[in-house]
Write a protein that holds these residues in place. Structure first.
Motif, PDB file in Angstrom:
ATOM      1  N   ILE A 257       9.112   9.883 -24.804  1.00 51.39           N
ATOM      2  CA  ILE A 257       9.572   8.684 -24.100  1.00 51.39           C
ATOM      3  C   ILE A 257       9.235   7.440 -24.910  1.00 51.39           C
ATOM      4  CG2 ILE A 257       9.257   7.292 -22.016  1.00 51.39           C
ATOM      5  CD1 ILE A 257      10.880   9.834 -21.521  1.00 51.39           C
ATOM      6  N   ALA A 258       8.023   7.389 -25.423  1.00 53.21           N
ATOM      7  CA  ALA A 258       7.600   6.224 -26.204  1.00 53.21           C
ATOM      8  C   ALA A 258       8.488   6.043 -27.430  1.00 53.21           C
ATOM      9  CB  ALA A 258       6.138   6.364 -26.620  1.00 53.21           C
ATOM     10  N   HIS A 259       8.807   7.150 -28.085  1.00 50.60           N
ATOM     11  CA  HIS A 259       9.657   7.088 -29.281  1.00 50.60           C
ATOM     12  C   HIS A 259      11.027   6.504 -28.936  1.00 50.60           C
ATOM     13  CE1 HIS A 259      11.315   8.309 -33.147  1.00 50.60           C
ATOM     14  NE2 HIS A 259      12.346   8.800 -32.472  1.00 50.60           N
ATOM     15  N   ASN A 260      11.626   6.988 -27.863  1.00 47.68           N
ATOM     16  CA  ASN A 260      12.961   6.556 -27.473  1.00 47.68           C
ATOM     17  C   ASN A 260      12.990   5.136 -26.918  1.00 47.68           C
ATOM     18  OD1 ASN A 260      14.057   9.009 -28.256  1.00 47.68           O
ATOM     19  ND2 ASN A 260      13.745   9.923 -26.247  1.00 47.68           N
ATOM     20  N   ALA A 261      11.851   4.634 -26.485  1.00 48.53           N
ATOM     21  CA  ALA A 261      11.797   3.306 -25.868  1.00 48.53           C
ATOM     22  C   ALA A 261      11.049   2.294 -26.733  1.00 48.53           C
ATOM     23  CB  ALA A 261      11.139   3.420 -24.491  1.00 48.53           C
ATOM     24  N   TYR A 262      10.875   2.605 -27.999  1.00 50.78           N
ATOM     25  CA  TYR A 262      10.113   1.710 -28.870  1.00 50.78           C
ATOM     26  C   TYR A 262      10.679   0.288 -28.852  1.00 50.78           C
ATOM     27  CZ  TYR A 262       7.977  -0.387 -32.951  1.00 50.78           C
ATOM     28  OH  TYR A 262       7.301  -1.239 -33.776  1.00 50.78           O
ATOM     29  N   ALA A 263      11.997   0.151 -29.045  1.00 52.52           N
ATOM     30  CA  ALA A 263      12.608  -1.185 -29.091  1.00 52.52           C
ATOM     31  C   ALA A 263      12.423  -1.918 -27.765  1.00 52.52           C
ATOM     32  CB  ALA A 263      14.088  -1.071 -29.439  1.00 52.52           C
ATOM     33  N   LEU A 264      12.556  -1.198 -26.660  1.00 53.20           N
ATOM     34  CA  LEU A 264      12.388  -1.794 -25.336  1.00 53.20           C
ATOM     35  C   LEU A 264      10.972  -2.331 -25.157  1.00 53.20           C
ATOM     36  CD1 LEU A 264      13.608  -2.187 -22.453  1.00 53.20           C
ATOM     37  CD2 LEU A 264      12.741   0.099 -21.929  1.00 53.20           C
ATOM     38  N   ASN A 265       9.995  -1.537 -25.515  1.00 50.02           N
ATOM     39  CA  ASN A 265       8.605  -1.966 -25.370  1.00 50.02           C
ATOM     40  C   ASN A 265       8.247  -3.069 -26.362  1.00 50.02           C
ATOM     41  OD1 ASN A 265       7.468  -0.385 -23.156  1.00 50.02           O
ATOM     42  ND2 ASN A 265       8.080   1.350 -24.416  1.00 50.02           N
ATOM     43  N   LYS A 266       8.845  -3.033 -27.536  1.00 49.02           N
ATOM     44  CA  LYS A 266       8.618  -4.098 -28.509  1.00 49.02           C
ATOM     45  C   LYS A 266       9.164  -5.426 -27.965  1.00 49.02           C
ATOM     46  CE  LYS A 266       9.180  -5.194 -33.370  1.00 49.02           C
ATOM     47  NZ  LYS A 266       9.694  -4.754 -34.671  1.00 49.02           N
ATOM     48  N   LEU A 267      10.339  -5.378 -27.335  1.00 47.38           N
ATOM     49  CA  LEU A 267      10.903  -6.573 -26.710  1.00 47.38           C
ATOM     50  C   LEU A 267       9.952  -7.115 -25.650  1.00 47.38           C
ATOM     51  CD1 LEU A 267      14.483  -7.260 -25.564  1.00 47.38           C
ATOM     52  CD2 LEU A 267      12.644  -7.465 -23.925  1.00 47.38           C
ATOM     53  N   PHE A 268       9.485  -6.252 -24.757  1.00 48.60           N
ATOM     54  CA  PHE A 268       8.586  -6.705 -23.694  1.00 48.60           C
ATOM     55  C   PHE A 268       7.281  -7.247 -24.261  1.00 48.60           C
ATOM     56  CE2 PHE A 268      10.627  -3.565 -20.498  1.00 48.60           C
ATOM     57  CZ  PHE A 268      11.660  -4.452 -20.268  1.00 48.60           C
ATOM     58  N   TYR A 269       6.770  -6.606 -25.294  1.00 45.95           N
ATOM     59  CA  TYR A 269       5.533  -7.085 -25.910  1.00 45.95           C
ATOM     60  C   TYR A 269       5.722  -8.488 -26.479  1.00 45.95           C
ATOM     61  CZ  TYR A 269       1.301  -7.323 -28.667  1.00 45.95           C
ATOM     62  OH  TYR A 269       0.085  -7.708 -29.184  1.00 45.95           O
ATOM     63  N   SER A 270       6.911  -8.773 -26.954  1.00 46.49           N
ATOM     64  CA  SER A 270       7.170 -10.096 -27.530  1.00 46.49           C
ATOM     65  C   SER A 270       6.957 -11.211 -26.515  1.00 46.49           C
ATOM     66  CB  SER A 270       8.589 -10.167 -28.096  1.00 46.49           C
ATOM     67  OG  SER A 270       9.555 -10.317 -27.075  1.00 46.49           O
ATOM     68  N   PHE A 271       7.001 -10.873 -25.237  1.00 46.86           N
ATOM     69  CA  PHE A 271       6.827 -11.892 -24.191  1.00 46.86           C
ATOM     70  C   PHE A 271       5.406 -12.445 -24.139  1.00 46.86           C
ATOM     71  CE2 PHE A 271      10.551  -9.948 -21.632  1.00 46.86           C
ATOM     72  CZ  PHE A 271      11.455 -10.591 -22.448  1.00 46.86           C
ATOM     73  N   ASN A 272       4.533 -11.952 -25.005  1.00 45.48           N
ATOM     74  CA  ASN A 272       3.216 -12.578 -25.138  1.00 45.48           C
ATOM     75  C   ASN A 272       3.361 -14.012 -25.643  1.00 45.48           C
ATOM     76  OD1 ASN A 272       1.272 -10.607 -24.341  1.00 45.48           O
ATOM     77  ND2 ASN A 272       1.747  -9.462 -26.196  1.00 45.48           N
ATOM     78  N   GLU A 273       4.448 -14.280 -26.348  1.00 48.72           N
ATOM     79  CA  GLU A 273       4.693 -15.613 -26.912  1.00 48.72           C
ATOM     80  C   GLU A 273       5.656 -16.395 -26.019  1.00 48.72           C
ATOM     81  OE1 GLU A 273       3.170 -16.718 -29.653  1.00 48.72           O
ATOM     82  OE2 GLU A 273       2.142 -14.790 -29.880  1.00 48.72           O
ATOM     83  N   GLU A 274       5.268 -17.593 -25.664  1.00 49.37           N
ATOM     84  CA  GLU A 274       6.114 -18.427 -24.803  1.00 49.37           C
ATOM     85  C   GLU A 274       7.483 -18.676 -25.436  1.00 49.37           C
ATOM     86  OE1 GLU A 274       6.046 -22.661 -22.341  1.00 49.37           O
ATOM     87  OE2 GLU A 274       4.423 -22.195 -23.730  1.00 49.37           O
ATOM     88  N   SER A 275       7.506 -18.884 -26.742  1.00 53.89           N
ATOM     89  CA  SER A 275       8.788 -19.143 -27.418  1.00 53.89           C
ATOM     90  C   SER A 275       9.734 -17.952 -27.265  1.00 53.89           C
ATOM     91  CB  SER A 275       8.564 -19.461 -28.893  1.00 53.89           C
ATOM     92  OG  SER A 275       7.952 -18.367 -29.553  1.00 53.89           O
ATOM     93  N   CYS A 276       9.190 -16.743 -27.255  1.00 58.68           N
ATOM     94  CA  CYS A 276      10.015 -15.540 -27.070  1.00 58.68           C
ATOM     95  C   CYS A 276      10.537 -15.465 -25.641  1.00 58.68           C
ATOM     96  CB  CYS A 276       9.223 -14.289 -27.420  1.00 58.68           C
ATOM     97  SG  CYS A 276       8.786 -14.185 -29.171  1.00 58.68           S
ATOM     98  N   ARG A 277       9.705 -15.803 -24.681  1.00 62.60           N
ATOM     99  CA  ARG A 277      10.162 -15.815 -23.287  1.00 62.60           C
ATOM    100  C   ARG A 277      11.281 -16.833 -23.110  1.00 62.60           C
ATOM    101  NH1 ARG A 277       4.457 -15.643 -22.579  1.00 62.60           N
ATOM    102  NH2 ARG A 277       4.403 -17.824 -21.924  1.00 62.60           N
ATOM    103  N   ASP A 278      11.122 -17.997 -23.739  1.00 66.93           N
ATOM    104  CA  ASP A 278      12.148 -19.033 -23.647  1.00 66.93           C
ATOM    105  C   ASP A 278      13.458 -18.576 -24.280  1.00 66.93           C
ATOM    106  OD1 ASP A 278      10.302 -20.651 -22.366  1.00 66.93           O
ATOM    107  OD2 ASP A 278       9.834 -21.842 -24.165  1.00 66.93           O
ATOM    108  N   GLU A 279      13.358 -17.937 -25.443  1.00 66.09           N
ATOM    109  CA  GLU A 279      14.554 -17.439 -26.125  1.00 66.09           C
ATOM    110  C   GLU A 279      15.258 -16.390 -25.267  1.00 66.09           C
ATOM    111  OE1 GLU A 279      15.865 -15.208 -30.267  1.00 66.09           O
ATOM    112  OE2 GLU A 279      13.823 -15.979 -30.095  1.00 66.09           O
ATOM    113  N   PHE A 280      14.479 -15.493 -24.658  1.00 64.84           N
ATOM    114  CA  PHE A 280      15.062 -14.480 -23.780  1.00 64.84           C
ATOM    115  C   PHE A 280      15.767 -15.135 -22.602  1.00 64.84           C
ATOM    116  CE2 PHE A 280      14.788 -11.898 -19.935  1.00 64.84           C
ATOM    117  CZ  PHE A 280      15.439 -10.749 -20.334  1.00 64.84           C
ATOM    118  N   ASN A 281      15.096 -16.081 -21.973  1.00 62.74           N
ATOM    119  CA  ASN A 281      15.670 -16.734 -20.794  1.00 62.74           C
ATOM    120  C   ASN A 281      16.965 -17.468 -21.115  1.00 62.74           C
ATOM    121  OD1 ASN A 281      13.625 -15.791 -19.133  1.00 62.74           O
ATOM    122  ND2 ASN A 281      12.353 -17.604 -19.439  1.00 62.74           N
TER     123      ASN A 281
END
Length: 133
Positions: free
Chosen positions: A21-45
């Motif tokens: 599961i982790a292997h198949n969802a690496y990109a998904l979890n990497k995206l969510f991890y990026s939300f540690n940065e406010e600038s990433c949350r803003d870009e997503f929003n």
């Protein structure tokens, strides 16, 4: 990559986070991890679909994220801790997500948690300080 089938894959209602599961969802979890940065949350929003593309999500994963399908995201391999980084800024607590997983309201979920807590100290004492339930 070839993955071995495990007995836990057939437990109804379970979504075990393992290597496959982790292997198949690496990109998904990497995206969510990026939300540690406010600038990433803003870009997503600003453009959720484009942000998903930036991380190489599959079309299915992208749809789940854009539609804020928390149970679907979990089933597709999101790590629960990284998913919280996605849910909480959208006004959805981990308890609210847990309620959605079970198809009940947040208040009903919190009531279930309170009911489970009753007698917990006694159960812990009986089990030698550990209770799995």
């Amino acid at each position: 990559m070839v993955w071995k089938k495990h007995d836990y894959e057939d437990i109804p209602g379970s979504y075990v986070f393992d290597g496959k599961i982790a292997h198949n969802a690496y990109a998904l979890n990497k995206l969510f991890y990026s939300f540690n940065e406010e600038s990433c949350r803003d870009e997503f929003n600003a453009d959720p679909a484009a942000y998903c593309d930036k991380f190489g999500l599959t079309e299915e994963q992208k749809e789940l994220v854009v539609n804020q399908d928390f149970l679907g995201v979990l089933r597709s391999g999101a790590n629960i801790y990284f998913m919280a980084k996605f849910a909480i800024p959208r006004g959805v607590s981990v308890q609210d997500a847990g309620a959605a997983f079970q198809g009940i309201t947040g208040d009903e979920f919190r009531e279930k948690l309170l009911e489970k807590r009753e007698g917990l100290e006694e159960r812990l004492e009986q089990e030698g300080g550990y209770w799995n339930g």
